[in-house]
Every structure is written in structure tokens, then in C-alpha cells.
Motif scaffolding. Sequence first.
Motif, PDB file in Angstrom:
ATOM      1  N   VAL A 130       0.837  -1.208   0.000  1.00  0.00           N
ATOM      2  CA  VAL A 130       0.000   0.000   0.000  1.00  0.00           C
ATOM      3  C   VAL A 130       0.869   1.254   0.000  1.00  0.00           C
ATOM      4  N   VAL A 131       1.865   1.283   0.864  1.00  0.00           N
ATOM      5  CA  VAL A 131       2.703   2.481   0.971  1.00  0.00           C
ATOM      6  C   VAL A 131       3.568   2.657  -0.280  1.00  0.00           C
ATOM      7  N   ALA A 132       4.102   1.565  -0.837  1.00  0.00           N
ATOM      8  CA  ALA A 132       4.913   1.673  -2.063  1.00  0.00           C
ATOM      9  C   ALA A 132       4.081   2.261  -3.196  1.00  0.00           C
ATOM     10  N   GLN A 133       2.834   1.811  -3.330  1.00  0.00           N
ATOM     11  CA  GLN A 133       1.949   2.356  -4.361  1.00  0.00           C
ATOM     12  C   GLN A 133       1.715   3.849  -4.136  1.00  0.00           C
ATOM     13  N   GLU A 134       1.509   4.247  -2.888  1.00  0.00           N
ATOM     14  CA  GLU A 134       1.301   5.669  -2.588  1.00  0.00           C
ATOM     15  C   GLU A 134       2.554   6.489  -2.873  1.00  0.00           C
ATOM     16  N   LEU A 135       3.711   5.941  -2.508  1.00  0.00           N
ATOM     17  CA  LEU A 135       4.969   6.669  -2.725  1.00  0.00           C
ATOM     18  C   LEU A 135       5.265   6.855  -4.207  1.00  0.00           C
ATOM     19  N   LEU A 136       4.884   5.882  -5.023  1.00  0.00           N
ATOM     20  CA  LEU A 136       5.226   5.946  -6.439  1.00  0.00           C
ATOM     21  C   LEU A 136       4.116   6.531  -7.312  1.00  0.00           C
ATOM     22  N   ARG A 137       2.935   6.757  -6.749  1.00  0.00           N
ATOM     23  CA  ARG A 137       1.855   7.362  -7.530  1.00  0.00           C
ATOM     24  C   ARG A 137       2.307   8.738  -8.016  1.00  0.00           C
ATOM     25  N   ASP A 138       2.159   8.959  -9.296  1.00  0.00           N
ATOM     26  CA  ASP A 138       2.532  10.221  -9.953  1.00  0.00           C
ATOM     27  C   ASP A 138       4.031  10.513  -9.938  1.00  0.00           C
ATOM     28  N   GLN A 139       4.841   9.506  -9.669  1.00  0.00           N
ATOM     29  CA  GLN A 139       6.302   9.665  -9.696  1.00  0.00           C
ATOM     30  C   GLN A 139       6.723  10.076 -11.102  1.00  0.00           C
ATOM     31  N   PRO A 140       7.495  11.152 -11.264  1.00  0.00           N
ATOM     32  CA  PRO A 140       7.932  11.548 -12.611  1.00  0.00           C
ATOM     33  C   PRO A 140       9.058  10.640 -13.127  1.00  0.00           C
ATOM     34  N   LEU A 141       8.913  10.207 -14.382  1.00  0.00           N
ATOM     35  CA  LEU A 141       9.983   9.454 -15.041  1.00  0.00           C
ATOM     36  C   LEU A 141      10.854  10.380 -15.873  1.00  0.00           C
ATOM     37  N   ARG A 142      10.235  11.411 -16.448  1.00  0.00           N
ATOM     38  CA  ARG A 142      10.982  12.371 -17.276  1.00  0.00           C
ATOM     39  C   ARG A 142      10.226  13.687 -17.243  1.00  0.00           C
ATOM     40  N   THR A 143      10.917  14.772 -16.935  1.00  0.00           N
ATOM     41  CA  THR A 143      10.330  16.097 -16.964  1.00  0.00           C
ATOM     42  C   THR A 143      11.009  16.883 -18.075  1.00  0.00           C
ATOM     43  N   PHE A 144      10.207  17.504 -18.911  1.00  0.00           N
ATOM     44  CA  PHE A 144      10.713  18.278 -20.040  1.00  0.00           C
ATOM     45  C   PHE A 144      10.767  19.752 -19.670  1.00  0.00           C
ATOM     46  N   THR A 145      11.731  20.455 -20.239  1.00  0.00           N
ATOM     47  CA  THR A 145      11.765  21.909 -20.083  1.00  0.00           C
ATOM     48  C   THR A 145      10.964  22.526 -21.227  1.00  0.00           C
ATOM     49  N   ALA A 146      10.531  23.749 -21.044  1.00  0.00           N
ATOM     50  CA  ALA A 146       9.806  24.454 -22.104  1.00  0.00           C
ATOM     51  C   ALA A 146      10.681  24.584 -23.347  1.00  0.00           C
ATOM     52  N   GLU A 147      11.991  24.800 -23.135  1.00  0.00           N
ATOM     53  CA  GLU A 147      12.913  24.952 -24.256  1.00  0.00           C
ATOM     54  C   GLU A 147      13.032  23.661 -25.063  1.00  0.00           C
ATOM     55  N   GLU A 148      12.979  22.514 -24.393  1.00  0.00           N
ATOM     56  CA  GLU A 148      13.086  21.240 -25.108  1.00  0.00           C
ATOM     57  C   GLU A 148      11.895  21.003 -26.027  1.00  0.00           C
TER      58      GLU A 148
END
Length: 192
Positions: free
Chosen positions: A149-167
Amino acid sequence: MRNRSPSSSRRLMLRALLGAAALPAPFAAMAGFNFFTSEYTASRQELEAQIAKHFPVQKRYADIFTVSLSNPQLGLDGERNRAAITAALTISSPLLRPSTVQGIVSVSSALKYDAPARALRLDQPQAERLELQGVTGRDAERLQQIGAVVAQELLRDQPLRTFTAEELTVGRKTYEIGAITVQNDAITVELK
């Protein structure tokens, strides 16, 4: 008039044909972007490096247990179009003997794009495997439930890749992220 080498003439012609005057100078640094096929491909190594920046993570459960995740490893399942994170798990509580239990958890997830944050995120992760060391019987079952339960909560919405506006901007065109495709060694997103 200066003489130009054949290679510099070809570069100038290529820039003119592609409208490269509008392309940012570090275009070669954006190797994962392919604006000709309108997609971006992130390798497993790139994604693991991004994920590692957000670990270790921990959360209290029922004010009795502290669950921590560290050392994430990314798994990619192209057949199911899902990503998985396998991490070292630690459950600590003054009620446990010993007070800390170690293990491993694997959480599988679909992916979604969060446009305001420009982030590719885990979506509704599900714990698929959880193994604890040195605990058996009903105690193991309870701790596995808590850990899952806690692992699912900790990883919910975890970012894998964030892009910059410039990219996501080339010249006057700003791209949005479309379809997300998980491959066995990379994730590809549509640029639209």
C-alpha cells in the motif's frame, strides 16, 4: 567572395531546407528528440538517472510504521505498455523485532503525461511483488500488505521524465506530448 568547403555548403543548404535558422543552437544535444518523425525517445539509462534523483523516499503508515524505498531499477514491458520500478524496501517500527525489516518491492504502472508540469508520470501503480527477509507467517502477510500500500502511494505520480519548455519548443512551434509507447529498452512519446 569566400570559398566555402563542400561540407559547410551542405550544412548551409540543410539549414535553409529545414528552417534551421529557427532551431536552437544545442540541437545536437537533444539526441532523443526526432522532430522529423515527431517523437522523443528516452532510453532506460536516461530514465533511471531521472528516477534516481527522487530517491530515497519514505512515508509513515498509521503512525507506527515507516516505509522507505531506495535504489530504484526501471523495468520496461513493451507488450503491456507498462513501466515497473523495483526498489529496496525497508519497514521500520518500534513494534518489530528486529525493529527494521528489509525487502524488495516491484510496482508496475501505466504512464500519463502531466501537461502543466511537462512531466511523464507513473499512473495508478500496482505492487506486483513484495519479498521480505527474515519474516514469516501472519507477520509477513501484514507487513507485505503495509509495504504494498505504501509503495503504491509513494510511487503514484512519480515523474519518469520532466521536459523543459525549451526542449519542447523549436522556432515558433511548441510541441505537446501525445501517445506514450513503452518499448523493451526505451519509452517513446509522440510530439504533436
